[in-house]
Design an enzyme around this catalytic site. Sequence first.
Site, PDB file in Angstrom:
ATOM      1  N   CYS A 193      16.917   5.003  -9.106  1.00  0.00           N
ATOM      2  CA  CYS A 193      15.418   4.842  -9.670  1.00  0.00           C
ATOM      3  C   CYS A 193      15.650   5.039 -11.363  1.00  0.00           C
ATOM      4  O   CYS A 193      14.734   4.471 -12.251  1.00  0.00           O
ATOM      5  CB  CYS A 193      14.582   5.962  -9.349  1.00  0.00           C
ATOM      6  N   GLU A 226      11.221  -4.250 -12.973  1.00  0.00           N
ATOM      7  CA  GLU A 226      12.445  -3.585 -12.038  1.00  0.00           C
ATOM      8  C   GLU A 226      13.181  -4.241 -11.401  1.00  0.00           C
ATOM      9  O   GLU A 226      12.708  -5.188 -10.565  1.00  0.00           O
ATOM     10  CB  GLU A 226      11.862  -2.489 -11.168  1.00  0.00           C
ATOM     11  N   GLU A 241       7.330   9.120  -5.812  1.00  0.00           N
ATOM     12  CA  GLU A 241       8.221   8.678  -7.045  1.00  0.00           C
ATOM     13  C   GLU A 241       8.505   7.127  -6.879  1.00  0.00           C
ATOM     14  O   GLU A 241       8.937   6.922  -5.749  1.00  0.00           O
ATOM     15  CB  GLU A 241       9.546   9.655  -7.184  1.00  0.00           C
ATOM     16  N   GLY A 295       9.937   5.161  -3.041  1.00  0.00           N
ATOM     17  CA  GLY A 295      10.004   3.631  -2.912  1.00  0.00           C
ATOM     18  C   GLY A 295       9.543   2.906  -4.018  1.00  0.00           C
ATOM     19  O   GLY A 295       9.479   3.403  -5.058  1.00  0.00           O
ATOM     20  N   SER A 296       8.999   1.802  -3.813  1.00  0.00           N
ATOM     21  CA  SER A 296       8.504   0.778  -4.693  1.00  0.00           C
ATOM     22  C   SER A 296       7.282   1.069  -5.039  1.00  0.00           C
ATOM     23  O   SER A 296       6.458   1.646  -4.244  1.00  0.00           O
ATOM     24  CB  SER A 296       8.636  -0.756  -4.051  1.00  0.00           C
ATOM     25  N   THR A 297       6.761   0.779  -6.371  1.00  0.00           N
ATOM     26  CA  THR A 297       5.552   1.104  -6.770  1.00  0.00           C
ATOM     27  C   THR A 297       4.674   0.355  -6.081  1.00  0.00           C
ATOM     28  O   THR A 297       3.503   0.643  -5.745  1.00  0.00           O
ATOM     29  CB  THR A 297       5.598   0.549  -8.439  1.00  0.00           C
ATOM     30  N   LYS A 323       9.621   8.684   8.345  1.00  0.00           N
ATOM     31  CA  LYS A 323      10.101   7.438   8.419  1.00  0.00           C
ATOM     32  C   LYS A 323      11.052   7.013   7.492  1.00  0.00           C
ATOM     33  O   LYS A 323      10.730   6.699   6.309  1.00  0.00           O
ATOM     34  CB  LYS A 323       8.895   6.404   8.295  1.00  0.00           C
TER      35      LYS A 323
END
Length: 534
Positions: free
Chosen positions: A318, A416, A284, A256-258, A203
Amino acid sequence: MPENEPVLNYEPGSKEKEELKRKINEFKNQKIEIPLIIAGKEIKTGNLGKCVMPHDYKHVLAEYHKAGEKEVKMAIDAALEAKKIWDEFSWVDRISIFKKAGDLLSTTWRSTLNAATMLGQSKNAYQAEIDSACELSDFFRFNAYYAMKIYLDQPQSSKGTWNRSEYRPLEGFVFAVTPFNFSSIAGNLPTAPAIMGNTVLWKPASSAVYSAYFIMKLLKEAGLPDGVINFIPGPGSEIGNLVLKDPNLAGIHFTGSTSTFQNMWETVGQNIRNYKTYPRIVGETGGKDFIVAHESANVEALVTALIRGAFEYQGQKCSAVSRAYIPNNIWKDVKEKMMQDLKDIKIGSPEDFTNFMNAVIDKSSFDKIKAYIEFAKNSEEAEIIYGGNCDDSVGYFIEPTVILTKNPKFKTMKEEIFGPILTVYIYDPQNFVETLKLCDETSPYGLTGAIFAQDRKAIIQAEKILVNAAGNFYINDKPTGAVVGQQPFGGARASGTNDKAGTIINLLRWTSVRTIKENFVPAENFKYPFMEEK
């Protein structure tokens, strides 16, 4: 051991520049339709999304079909069915496909992937080159090399026996969820598990479907069998909920995002009793990457690292520098040079090769970054000393913005942002050690960071105190631009599982080892010598 793909310079009059510009014009002058690709077949759902150019968002490059529940189930079935075919391939045959993909990408496909990344993700020619051409071909080649090393690593055998390790793919399928900011990551996340014999549901980010589609076409030309990687763009929440609850889920490869990664992990935990095996979770995520300068720092090198580290690709890496700690006795010189250099930065379309910065990825990102800038403008604890202007009339453009704060734990020092914002905190050089500790404690992330110093004692102190603050730590260099095979990339804390993409560490996560012992001279009596009486 493969060599890293050389970076082309795209100088005026060069063959590569002319070819790239031709490909850009070709893509701009056509609008394509992007289907799902499941079991090698093109699937069109009629539920369409648009691929637009962030620097000129009225220009539609493509319309893509979105996957729904029916297509997700089809993709899972296709991946499980393809395992039967993929299992028949030796590791040599599998690796040859990805070695071929690397060679195709660095030659006949180079301008295609670069142009798609430039237009669809608003990257200038150099940023696209180091990403979609060089790093992705490096991932293909280095992963192939490290996979070979894994398969050849075998245990010792004593006389009369033969011990061997069989590196099996995971039992089930792997779910690869990829980000918008790097085509190389988008290509690596589904292919790294595939190299180790797994089949994959991929995806891609909705804002980077365009370049992802060309990666799928590249893999097809390289000889990847149908169904090994199934391409299912669409809404993350809908697709993710269906995939993560399937009992055949064997692994997740995510960037992607945390918050998204934590939600996925939580969903896996809630469904842990339903799975046939414990899913491998590799991710990550975010970063709040830093540069700490010592009073002995080389000012010119420091400023160059701040500008390149914070503002290349609009700060959407990142690893991008988003906070800096500068001693007050060199701040005047640092500020003077930084302000001078920032004035030379041009912003605009990546089609104009003189532009250093381009557009941020989409409206949502633009609004988020702008909100941080407005917060700083209205705060008594901070001032904007450069930039701060935003314009979304044609594309999503934001100036390189430098915030100076009195509070070392100011909002833009902790959170972030993923945009072209650098926040600077000035400290007393006598408090260098305390500042290192402050840097370590301020953010929940642990991805990248750097120390600038000529004093070796200061470097040693920074390495020790910041030991867990960054999975990739740089000395007198910007904390961006990790090269496959040279600086294995990844971080811990809230930045991910630190499984170092493009290394043996990562590939081992996608294999399940079976130990086999063959006894050539088996015992024929159950009694041991110790049982005999004197």
